[in-house]
Design a protein around this motif. Structure first.
Motif, short mmCIF file in Angstrom:
data_model
loop_
_atom_site.label_atom_id
_atom_site.label_comp_id
_atom_site.label_asym_id
_atom_site.label_seq_id
_atom_site.Cartn_x
_atom_site.Cartn_y
_atom_site.Cartn_z
N GLY A 156 0.72 -1.10 -0.12
CA GLY A 156 0.03 -0.02 0.06
C GLY A 156 0.68 1.21 -0.01
O GLY A 156 1.27 1.76 0.90
N ASN A 157 1.08 1.91 -1.16
CA ASN A 157 1.91 3.04 -1.38
C ASN A 157 1.22 4.09 -1.64
O ASN A 157 0.29 4.19 -2.16
N ASN A 158 1.51 5.05 -0.44
CA ASN A 158 0.50 6.25 -0.43
C ASN A 158 -1.11 6.07 -0.63
O ASN A 158 -1.63 6.89 -1.37
N VAL A 159 -1.49 5.14 0.13
CA VAL A 159 -2.95 4.78 0.17
C VAL A 159 -3.67 5.16 1.76
O VAL A 159 -4.57 5.49 1.92
N LEU A 160 -2.86 4.74 2.51
CA LEU A 160 -3.18 4.56 4.06
C LEU A 160 -3.96 6.01 4.43
O LEU A 160 -4.97 6.01 5.28
N ALA A 161 -3.12 7.02 4.04
CA ALA A 161 -3.77 8.56 4.26
C ALA A 161 -5.05 8.60 3.67
O ALA A 161 -5.66 9.74 3.91
#
Length: 428
Positions: free
Chosen positions: A178-183
């Motif tokens: 999960g790249n730059n998705v958690l936010a």
């Protein structure tokens, strides 16, 4: 508004722990959604604006926006962000894939699942290794680009229900990325709970996200926008993971997006002991005051100071007859333009390599967006780099502006003027 100019926060519930949130972080005004483009026929039409106020939960230390939009408002079928248009980001993904294949022993019997897989920029690099992949992407426009490139992709939002369905049809994942998705997810508990449901018992999950500590130290207020529901420290991520019965066993600090973290997670009790880097970073965050409400209260003035400095530069440049063009139309750039009140009175136009953004206008500020070759035609005195995290790549690509004495400007953490690509000379 309080007597010292800070905004007051009517209590709302933390999207992770449910405790009341009352501590302000920063108020960036009322702005449009930053990943939308205005078509020529929409130029004079009204545009939706939403409050952009970030607060921090002093129980779990999750920095977050008040709920005012949902994922479906952001990640629409024509979502315009394509990861593959940044060559440095694609190379970052390739390096990551090579490392994970070796570190985790991934092979033809493994399954890699990427959440928010975009146009296949990362999963494509598993092909040469013969590792099966599955992308999960809610925006049809970018997902269809991945499918066209041969990347198996499910077009849907991810959470516990989706995870159970995907696991039943494709099997559990050895690696979830999960790249730059958690936010970007409003229901962070459901999202991370889905990871727990889709991950093999001995599987690994990695998340990359901009580090809140760097956002604060380097005054990266422009990385705050409606599409980012949360702003993450390692302390906050550990709290979210614990709720989902996951744990962090390693962390790396990256240079991407102005300073990011890559956390490595597993099921609680899966057996890998935490690396020393985990405790070291927790200690660094604590020493920097990330467990102190006063630290967050002080950030708003940093943003105001940089806003004043940016406007001072632009006013002086225009007063001296200089022409300024932008480079890029990223989400962070639109936050900066709208917060600072910058339109075509300061920046004549901007350019972007993404065809989906070309010949449209930036939201709110209504600055025209052209293909990059428009820079050669216009010959601006300054090229104002809105995706400042890619400044080295952009300066190298546009080194030709030196032919007419052009210079670059990066706005964060404070405006700086560069007379040559980074690495060839110091800023002027």
């Amino acid at each position: 508004m309080t007597d010292d100019g800070a905004f007051s926060v009517p209590s709302f519930s933390c999207r992770h722990c449910g405790h009341p949130v009352t501590q302000p972080f920063v108020d960036l005004g009322v702005t449009p959604l930053c990943q939308t483009q205005i078509l020529p026929g929409q130029f004079s039409a009204p545009e939706r604006h939403f409050p952009l106020q970030a607060c921090v939960c002093t129980h779990c230390w999750l920095v977050q926006l008040r709920d005012c939009i949902g994922s479906a408002d952001v990640f629409t079928e024509d979502y315009p962000y394509f990861s593959s248009y940044s060559s440095s980001w694609v190379q970052h993904a390739r390096t990551y894939v090579d490392r994970m294949v070796e570190r985790l022993g991934l092979n033809a019997g493994s399954l890699v699942m990427e959440l928010a897989s975009n146009d296949g920029y990362l999963l494509q690099h598993f092909k040469p290794h013969g590792v099966p992949v599955l992308g999960v992407e809610p925006s049809r426009s970018v997902a269809e680009a991945a499918v066209a490139a041969g990347i198996r992709t499910e077009i849907r939002f991810f959470g516990r229900e989706a995870a159970r369905d995907l696991r039943s049809r494709y099997g559990a994942a050895d690696l979830i990325v999960g790249n730059n998705v958690l936010a970007h997810v409003p229901d962070i508990n459901d999202f991370v709970g889905g990871v727990q449901a889709a991950l093999k018992p001995q599987g690994t999950v990695t998340f990359e996200f901009p580090h809140l500590l760097n956002l604060m130290r380097l005054n990266q207020f422009d990385t705050i926008y409606h599409e980012h529901f949360s702003y993450l420290s390692l302390h906050a991520v550990l709290a979210v993971f614990r709720t989902a019965q996951l744990e962090v066993f390693d962390v790396e600090q990256l240079s991407t997006h102005g300073g990011s973290l890559r956390v490595f997670g597993q099921h609680v009790g899966a057996g890998r002991s935490p690396s020393p880097a985990v405790q070291a970073l927790l200690d660094e965050e604590r020493q920097a005051g990330l467990l102190d409400a006063g630290t967050y209260a002080a950030f708003a003035e940093q943003a105001k100071a940089t806003k004043r400095a940016i406007l001072s530069f632009l006013i002086e440049a225009r007063a001296h007859g200089k022409h300024i063009a932008g480079y890029g139309a990223p989400g962070k750039g639109n936050t900066l333009l709208n917060y600072c009140g910058v339109g075509t009175d300061f920046i004549d136009f901007t350019v972007d390599a993404n065809p989906a953004k070309q010949h449209t206008f930036t939201p709110g500020s209504r600055i025209p967006i052209y293909p990059p070759d428009h820079i050669r035609e216009a010959r601006p005195d300054y090229l104002f780099i809105l995706p400042w995290n890619l400044k080295e790549e952009i300066m190298a690509q546009t080194a030709y502006i030196q032919e007419w004495g052009g210079q670059w400007v990066t706005p964060i953490p404070r405006p700086e003027v560069w007379s040559a690509p980074v690495g060839r000379s110091a800023p002027t």
